[in-house]
Write a protein that holds these residues in place. Structure first.
Motif, PDB file in Angstrom:
ATOM      1  N   GLY A  65       3.356 -12.146  15.418  1.00 13.02           N
ATOM      2  CA  GLY A  65       2.396 -13.064  14.827  1.00 13.02           C
ATOM      3  C   GLY A  65       1.696 -12.433  13.630  1.00 13.02           C
ATOM      4  N   ALA A  66       2.420 -11.583  12.899  1.00 15.09           N
ATOM      5  CA  ALA A  66       1.837 -10.847  11.774  1.00 15.09           C
ATOM      6  C   ALA A  66       2.486 -11.280  10.469  1.00 15.09           C
ATOM      7  N   ARG A  67       1.688 -11.249   9.403  1.00 10.80           N
ATOM      8  CA  ARG A  67       2.209 -11.529   8.068  1.00 10.80           C
ATOM      9  C   ARG A  67       1.481 -10.663   7.056  1.00 10.80           C
ATOM     10  N   MET A  68       2.140 -10.438   5.922  1.00  7.66           N
ATOM     11  CA  MET A  68       1.597  -9.540   4.913  1.00  7.66           C
ATOM     12  C   MET A  68       1.991 -10.036   3.529  1.00  7.66           C
ATOM     13  N   ASP A  69       1.021 -10.100   2.624  1.00  8.11           N
ATOM     14  CA  ASP A  69       1.325 -10.396   1.226  1.00  8.11           C
ATOM     15  C   ASP A  69       1.731  -9.099   0.536  1.00  8.11           C
ATOM     16  N   VAL A  70       2.821  -9.158  -0.206  1.00  3.27           N
ATOM     17  CA  VAL A  70       3.368  -7.992  -0.892  1.00  3.27           C
ATOM     18  C   VAL A  70       3.432  -8.288  -2.385  1.00  3.27           C
ATOM     19  N   LYS A  71       2.669  -7.505  -3.159  1.00  3.90           N
ATOM     20  CA  LYS A  71       2.700  -7.638  -4.615  1.00  3.90           C
ATOM     21  C   LYS A  71       3.787  -6.717  -5.158  1.00  3.90           C
TER      22      LYS A  71
END
Length: 148
Positions: free
Chosen positions: A56-62
């Motif tokens: 249930g994890a998410r991450m924004d990656v630039k």
């Protein structure tokens, strides 16, 4: 305060530099050994979201920089850190070096994040090697922190 400490994990993957580089920028491949969902390919100047559905994890990656078959520079996490993926053609395949740096933690918190990053990126490289060399999805990320 950002430290000058960095974490490094590396692995020789016995495939061409083009195949290995593509595995890291193309989520159709990466989802076989790392995250489960992505909003798109890694392209310079773009922000994508990676998801690990089992947690249930998410991450924004630039995506800060992409040099074809050489380097991917990203920024992600909370607090954010930098993660570079370096690719070097070798006689027997491609050496992938993942470097994580820019940590703001100190003391015990810094030690924990160093440990987590070292173990995590080593697991990613192990999974990538198994998938690209043998076509096997070992389920390493899902099994790293199994639910009951």
């Amino acid at each position: 305060m950002s430290s000058n400490i960095y974490v490094e994990a590396q692995m020789l993957i016995r495939k061409s530099i083009e195949d290995v580089f593509e595995a890291f920028i193309n989520p159709e491949i990466t989802t076989n050994f790392w995250f489960t969902e992505s909003t798109g390919r890694l392209e310079e100047g773009k922000t994508v979201t990676w998801e690990w559905e089992m947690y249930g994890a998410r991450m924004d990656v630039k995506v800060l920089q992409v040099i074809q078959n050489q380097l991917i520079k990203t920024e992600w996490g909370e607090p954010s850190t930098y993660v570079d993926y370096e690719f070097k053609e070798m006689e027997k395949g491609t050496l992938v070096v993942i470097k994580s740096y820019g940590f703001s933690q100190q003391g015990e918190d810094l030690l924990k994040i160093i440990n987590d990053n070292t173990g995590g990126f080593t697991t990613v490289l192990d999974g990538c090697k198994a998938y690209l060399e043998y076509g096997i999805n070992l389920g390493l990320i899902e099994d790293k922190f199994p639910s009951k």
